[in-house]
Scaffold this motif. Structure first.
Motif, PDB file in Angstrom:
ATOM      1  N   ASN A 174      -6.001   9.827  27.962  1.00  0.00           N
ATOM      2  CA  ASN A 174      -6.329  10.129  26.568  1.00  0.00           C
ATOM      3  C   ASN A 174      -6.525   8.877  25.723  1.00  0.00           C
ATOM      4  O   ASN A 174      -7.394   8.832  24.861  1.00  0.00           O
ATOM      5  N   ARG A 186     -12.943   9.449  19.607  1.00  0.00           N
ATOM      6  CA  ARG A 186     -12.579  10.859  19.711  1.00  0.00           C
ATOM      7  C   ARG A 186     -13.257  11.679  18.629  1.00  0.00           C
ATOM      8  O   ARG A 186     -13.355  11.261  17.485  1.00  0.00           O
ATOM      9  N   MET A 192      -6.833  19.240  19.661  1.00  0.00           N
ATOM     10  CA  MET A 192      -5.936  18.334  20.380  1.00  0.00           C
ATOM     11  C   MET A 192      -4.586  19.048  20.496  1.00  0.00           C
ATOM     12  O   MET A 192      -4.149  19.731  19.567  1.00  0.00           O
ATOM     13  N   ALA A 289      -0.289  13.675  24.788  1.00  0.00           N
ATOM     14  CA  ALA A 289      -1.401  14.362  24.126  1.00  0.00           C
ATOM     15  C   ALA A 289      -2.241  15.112  25.149  1.00  0.00           C
ATOM     16  O   ALA A 289      -2.322  14.735  26.321  1.00  0.00           O
ATOM     17  N   PRO A 291      -6.038  16.118  25.310  1.00  0.00           N
ATOM     18  CA  PRO A 291      -7.380  16.047  24.715  1.00  0.00           C
ATOM     19  C   PRO A 291      -8.284  17.142  25.284  1.00  0.00           C
ATOM     20  O   PRO A 291      -8.558  17.172  26.476  1.00  0.00           O
ATOM     21  N   ASN A 295     -13.594  16.254  23.916  1.00  0.00           N
ATOM     22  CA  ASN A 295     -13.327  15.617  22.622  1.00  0.00           C
ATOM     23  C   ASN A 295     -13.777  14.158  22.559  1.00  0.00           C
ATOM     24  O   ASN A 295     -13.597  13.508  21.542  1.00  0.00           O
ATOM     25  N   ARG A 296     -14.323  13.638  23.665  1.00  0.00           N
ATOM     26  CA  ARG A 296     -14.936  12.308  23.602  1.00  0.00           C
ATOM     27  C   ARG A 296     -16.265  12.360  24.347  1.00  0.00           C
ATOM     28  O   ARG A 296     -16.314  12.717  25.520  1.00  0.00           O
ATOM     29  N   ASP A 309      -9.028  13.243  31.335  1.00  0.00           N
ATOM     30  CA  ASP A 309      -8.568  13.168  29.949  1.00  0.00           C
ATOM     31  C   ASP A 309      -9.373  12.174  29.121  1.00  0.00           C
ATOM     32  O   ASP A 309      -9.492  12.327  27.903  1.00  0.00           O
ATOM     33  N   GLY A 312     -11.855  14.139  27.557  1.00  0.00           N
ATOM     34  CA  GLY A 312     -11.389  15.363  26.891  1.00  0.00           C
ATOM     35  C   GLY A 312     -11.678  16.620  27.687  1.00  0.00           C
ATOM     36  O   GLY A 312     -12.160  17.607  27.151  1.00  0.00           O
TER      37      GLY A 312
END
Length: 430
Positions: A174, A186, A192, A289, A291, A295-296, A309, A312
């Motif tokens: 992450n 991100r 998240m 976390a 992700p 998310n990226r 990760d 994401g």
């Protein structure tokens, strides 16, 4: 492992993979198996601790089988039959679905040596693994802007070293410092989560089912609060239970609460004979976390591919990361192998640009559905109604299990499979 770095061949390769977690080790395994020279760089030394529920669904189990991992009980793996769901005063036990595409059992194994199993398998396939190799900045060609290697510090002495390759895979989790250094940040519009967990010695250690508590109550204040997430209890088969929480960042409560304290309070509400008490805790409470839902992005740019990760890839429906880490690693390796075989730089680049498209075709629609699901359960009233009413309908819950765990047959499945696959197909692949 430390190899001599005095000559240029030792620190050059076809592909560098940064991070030897499930995503990186799987990527390295398939690349090495295809005959490519792979450097697998891991910042810590095995075995090492990672925050995880330690429970693997049939989706992750399939990946282990594909990699040739020995998943027998004699090799230290504990099988599970399905998922026990508790909420709304109802307790429902659901077996994993009977499918052609996935096995009908899951597995449990502690992460402190799970990752090492995969890394060693990559080594056996021919990948060159460097442990205690802390990767810092990417090496970027000023003329093209492409990544051509990484700078690192190796061993206990933190010896500076550079590694070179025309392609680099970011499998560094992450935090993914490598992606950030390449300008990939991100996406704030993606969910998240946070996972917190600990271990207890417990008579419940030998459970055949993973257990999920859908109603996560915070009862520490003047008024009880239903939180956006779930609790889990996974028997490890070794005298301990992995007990934890998976929580979403959909409400203000996410930032203001100390989730370690919430976990302590939740454990204190459990029956005393289960043993989830401070004196039975075998390690500290740890958090990490989650992700989710791409998310990226982009997952490929200028010679850098993101897996697990780092990209994401965590499932927003259930917080599962390992299966998607391994699957994305296999997809990335397949794309790289095909790209390397192309005759010209332009053709190689065309092949590499296919990677994010395959990811979106594979998961994009399903993750979009998951993002909508996350918004819904962020509303405590919706969550409460779903737990109280949904659990009384076993057929509906069977459908929900397939949906949440992403376990369907793509062809020739039943009506539930066709509905889930159809919804995933028509949903936007963002």
């Amino acid at each position: 492992m430390t190899e001599p770095l005095s000559d240029t061949t030792a620190n050059s390769a076809d592909v560098i993979v940064v991070g030897a977690g499930p995503a990186g080790s799987t990527t390295a395994y398939y690349l090495a198996k295809a005959g490519l020279d792979v450097l697998l760089l891991e910042k810590t030394a095995f075995p090492r601790e990672k925050v995880c529920g330690d429970g693997l669904t049939p989706r992750a189990t399939k990946q282990l089988v594909s990699m040739g991992i020995d998943i027998s009980e004699e090799a230290g793996w504990l099988r599970n039959k399905g998922l026990r769901i508790i909420g709304g005063g109802v307790r429902l036990q659901l077996d994993w679905p009977d499918l052609a595409s996935f096995p009908d059992y899951g597995l449990v194994r502690k992460r402190d040596d799970f990752d090492e199993q995969l890394a060693r398998q990559a080594q056996k396939a021919g990948a060159r693994l460097y442990e205690r190799c802390n990767v810092g900045a990417p090496i970027v060609d000023d003329r093209t802007g492409r990544i051509t290697g990484v700078e690192a510090k190796l061993g206990e002495d933190k010896t500076p070293v550079t590694f070179h390759a025309p392609l680099v895979v970011a499998a560094d989790g992450n935090s993914t410092r490598l992606s950030l250094a390449m300008g990939l940040h991100r996406r704030e519009d993606r969910p998240m989560g946070v996972a917190v967990r600990t271990y207890f010695t417990s008579p419940r250690h030998d459970d055949d089912y993973l257990e999920s508590w859908l109603e996560l109550w915070d009862r520490r204040g003047a008024q009880d609060r239903l939180l956006p997430g779930y609790g889990w209890i996974f028997g490890m088969g070794d005298g301990t239970s992995n007990v934890g929480l998976g929580v979403l960042n959909t409400t203000a409560a996410f930032k203001e609460l100390d989730w370690r304290e919430v976990l302590k309070a939740w454990c204190a509400s459990m029956p005393e004979d289960w043993g989830y008490t401070p004196e039975n805790m075998t390690g500290p409470i740890r958090g990490a976390a989650l992700p989710m839902a791409f998310n990226r992005q982009p997952h490929y740019t200028r010679g850098l591919l993101l897996v697990g990760d780092a990209g994401g890839l965590v499932n927003p429906f259930n917080g599962e990361g390992i299966a998607y880490a391994m699957e994305s690693g296999q997809i990335a390796a397949d794309v790289i192998v095909q790209a390397v075989a192309r005759a010209t730089p332009a053709q190689r680049e065309l092949a590499l640009q296919r990677y994010p498209k395959v990811l979106k075709d594979t998961y994009g629609g399903y993750y979009t559905l998951g993002r909508a699901f996350v918004k819904l359960i962020g509303n405590p009233k919706v969550m409460q109604i779903a737990a109280q009413r949904g659990l009384t309908h076993p057929l509906l819950m069977k459908f929900t299990l397939k949906m949440l765990a992403n376990l369907t047959d793509p062809t020739g499945g039943d009506a539930m499979d066709r509905i889930i696959n159809g919804l995933s197909k028509v949903a936007p692949k963002a």
